[in-house]
Scaffold this motif. Structure first.
Motif, short mmCIF file in Angstrom:
data_model
loop_
_atom_site.label_atom_id
_atom_site.label_comp_id
_atom_site.label_asym_id
_atom_site.label_seq_id
_atom_site.Cartn_x
_atom_site.Cartn_y
_atom_site.Cartn_z
N GLU A 237 43.35 37.52 51.73
CA GLU A 237 42.12 37.45 50.97
C GLU A 237 41.05 36.66 51.69
OE1 GLU A 237 43.77 35.30 47.73
OE2 GLU A 237 44.10 37.14 46.63
N HIS B 130 36.30 48.54 41.04
CA HIS B 130 36.66 47.13 40.81
C HIS B 130 37.53 46.68 41.98
CE1 HIS B 130 38.41 43.51 39.02
NE2 HIS B 130 37.48 43.57 38.09
N PHE B 131 37.31 45.46 42.46
CA PHE B 131 38.14 45.02 43.59
C PHE B 131 39.60 44.98 43.17
CE2 PHE B 131 37.93 40.70 41.75
CZ PHE B 131 39.14 40.14 42.14
N HIS C 61 49.83 41.51 45.31
CA HIS C 61 50.78 40.76 46.14
C HIS C 61 52.08 41.53 46.34
CE1 HIS C 61 48.64 36.74 46.11
NE2 HIS C 61 47.92 37.49 45.30
N MET D 88 35.05 38.83 37.42
CA MET D 88 36.37 38.40 37.89
C MET D 88 36.16 38.15 39.38
SD MET D 88 39.72 38.67 37.68
CE MET D 88 40.84 39.89 37.48
N CYS E 209 38.23 36.70 43.03
CA CYS E 209 39.33 36.10 43.77
C CYS E 209 38.79 34.84 44.44
CB CYS E 209 39.82 37.09 44.82
SG CYS E 209 41.10 36.38 45.88
N GLY F 184 54.02 38.19 35.78
CA GLY F 184 53.73 39.61 35.89
C GLY F 184 54.98 40.43 36.12
N GLU G 8 45.73 49.61 38.79
CA GLU G 8 45.45 48.60 39.82
C GLU G 8 44.98 47.29 39.20
OE1 GLU G 8 42.73 51.70 40.48
OE2 GLU G 8 44.75 52.25 39.82
N GLY H 269 40.64 34.55 40.14
CA GLY H 269 41.31 35.79 39.76
C GLY H 269 42.82 35.69 39.78
N LYS I 182 48.29 40.12 36.19
CA LYS I 182 48.29 41.54 35.79
C LYS I 182 49.69 41.94 35.37
CE LYS I 182 46.46 42.73 39.91
NZ LYS I 182 45.75 43.56 40.94
N TRP I 183 49.79 43.06 34.69
CA TRP I 183 51.08 43.60 34.25
C TRP I 183 51.89 42.49 33.57
CZ3 TRP I 183 50.12 43.89 39.82
CH2 TRP I 183 49.33 44.99 40.17
N TYR J 132 46.73 29.01 47.14
CA TYR J 132 45.70 28.69 46.15
C TYR J 132 45.52 27.19 45.93
CZ TYR J 132 45.93 33.66 45.59
OH TYR J 132 45.91 35.01 45.86
#
Ligand SMILES: Nc1nc2c(c(=O)[nH]1)N[C@H]1C(S)=C(S)[C@@H](COP(=O)(O)O)O[C@H]1N2
Ligand SMILES: [Mo]
Length: 438
Positions: free
Chosen positions: A21, A121-122, A126, A168, A170, A221, A254, A268, A273-274, A294
């Motif tokens: 990223e 959307h970006f 991972h 949103m 990152c 996730g 995505e 972000g 997600k998920w 991070y």
């Protein structure tokens, strides 16, 4: 105007693990030049023909089929209505793919207004995109709660819903040492904006009866990365959401279909997600994504952890590289945003930041949302530099790169939001105003 293929910028970080990223300017997918195609392709489910087969062979264009653009559209019957629409064949905005296909960036320079079309959307994955059957989806909420519970997607959708526009971003959204031929998309295309629909996380927290000693929660996730992050419980009582809708439709796979955590204004990565599991606890879990990743090294050898909030930032998206402009009136256009709340001002400088001029902000100025700014400027044909900076409602002012380095040192890869801009040369060509990192 044509887009030149971009060379990748080797931005390897000394002494650090390369981050997909934060450290590289992604390369454009080979052979995806804009407007260079003889045969137009356009997304149009329902049109059959060779184009559909061609599309199937190339997963990136699975929904595309060929269309014919007549010389005079008044002389031929046009195609019939279709099940799903597509873009004009003359408009082919594309995300920028990271060479390892682990992220893609929104073409900010091709957008109008403030909403990012969902298919632009970006993305940041991972462990690849998880495909989940909504009928098999469930979310477990447990730990320091009175009643551990499992919610199906149907359960989530029965609670009172909300739809709110938020950006949103990152936290790895700035390529250090980018070259002159760099697009806005490469400078900060890891931010996008949608109208998110879902339920406040506080609704679920009340439902399970979160205990007073619970101060953090883990979000997990259901992807191959089993992404996990620890979040302070206060964010749930503030504005955290479980989102299942995006710009009027279901989330895209995505972006976390069928449901994701969404933390307005925060990096972000923490918006898992998920989402399949939330565990309430009396402290952070110290997962991989909040220890080895991070975190931001500081000047004094210490490391900043749990830096959730995205600082205010802006970018001029028009004109930009590789535009060519004519002398005369130009509307400088861009976006500004802050994870702390509303944008108070966006300003333009033509003298490397010595003086600043207020740009107009497009109303309504929503909190934690991209805001469009505009500034009418008469270019006299002489070499010029245009910079933008923003200030948010807390009084936070977007820093120069030098100020950022002075405050945090040179080792930081995440949360970089320096003032950036463009140089306009006497021939009208526009290039990124490069600034060597450190
Ligand atoms: N489960 C899961 N959640 C995830 C990720 C992931 O790889 N897996 N990527 C994170 C990162 S690093 C970012 S920046 C955002 C990106 O969300 P988007 O792909 O919808 O833009 O999702 C976050 N949530
Ligand atoms: Mo990210």
């Amino acid at each position: 105007m044509g887009r030149k293929p971009l060379r990748s910028t080797d931005d390897a970080q000394p002494g650090g693990t390369p981050s997909p990223e934060a450290t590289e300017v992604p390369e454009k997918r080979p052979g995806s030049g804009r407007m260079g195609r003889r045969t137009f392709v356009v997304g149009a489910a329902g049109i059959l023909g060779a184009g559909v087969l061609k599309g199937l062979a190339d997963p990136a264009h699975a929904q595309e089929a060929q269309v014919i653009v007549p010389d005079d559209p008044t002389k031929v019957q046009g195609p019939t209505a279709s099940l799903v629409g597509g873009r004009s064949p003359f408009e082919q905005p594309e995300r920028f793919l990271h060479p390892q296909l682990t992220s893609s960036r929104t073409p900010l320079q091709e957008l109008h207004g403030t909403i990012t079309p969902s298919d632009l959307h970006f993305e940041r994955h991972h462990g690849g995109v998880a495909h989940i059957d909504p009928d098999k989806y469930s979310l477990l909420v447990h730990g320091l709660v009175e009643r551990p519970m499992v919610f199906t997607l149907r359960d989530l959708k029965r609670f009172p819903s909300q739809s709110t526009v938020y950006f949103m971003e990152c936290s790895g959204n700035f390529p250090r040492n980018a070259s002159e031929d760099t697009l806005p998309q490469q400078i900060c295309g890891l931010t996008s904006q949608s109208e998110w629909t879902g339920i406040p996380l506080s609704t679920l927290f009340r439902e399970v009866g979160v205990l007073p000693e619970a101060t953090w929660f883990l979000a997990e996730g259901q992807d191959a990365a089993v992404m996990t992050r620890s979040i302070p419980v206060e964010k749930a009582w503030d504005d955290a959401m479980i989102a299942y809708g995006q710009n009027g439709e279901a989330l895209r796979p995505e972006n976390g279909y069928p449901a994701r955590l969404f933390l307005p204004g925060w990096e972000g990565n923490a918006s898992v997600k998920w989402l399949r599991r939330i565990e309430l606890s009396d402290g952070p879990f110290q997962t991989r994504e909040e220890t080895s990743r991070y975190t931001d090294p500081l000047k004094d050898g210490k490391v900043r952890q749990f830096s959730f909030v995205m600082d205010a930032r802006s970018i001029i998206t028009s004109p930009c590289y590789p535009d060519r402009v004519e002398p005369g009136w130009l509307e400088l256009r861009g976006i500004a945003w802050s994870g702390r709340g509303r944008i108070r001002s966006a300003e333009i400088s033509f003298d490397e930041g010595a003086t600043w001029h207020a740009a107009d902000l497009q109303e309504p100025v929503l909190p934690k949302a991209h805001v469009r700014f505009r500034y009418m400027w008469k270019w006299d044909g002489r070499e010029a530099t245009v910079l933008s900076r923003t200030t948010d409602e807390t009084g936070y002012v977007q820093p120069t790169q030098q100020e950022l380095i002075e405050a945090r040192g040179v080792g930081t890869r995440y949360h970089l939001n320096p003032i950036t801009g463009w140089r306009i040369r006497t021939d009208g060509s526009v290039v990124y105003r490069t600034e060597e990192w450190a």
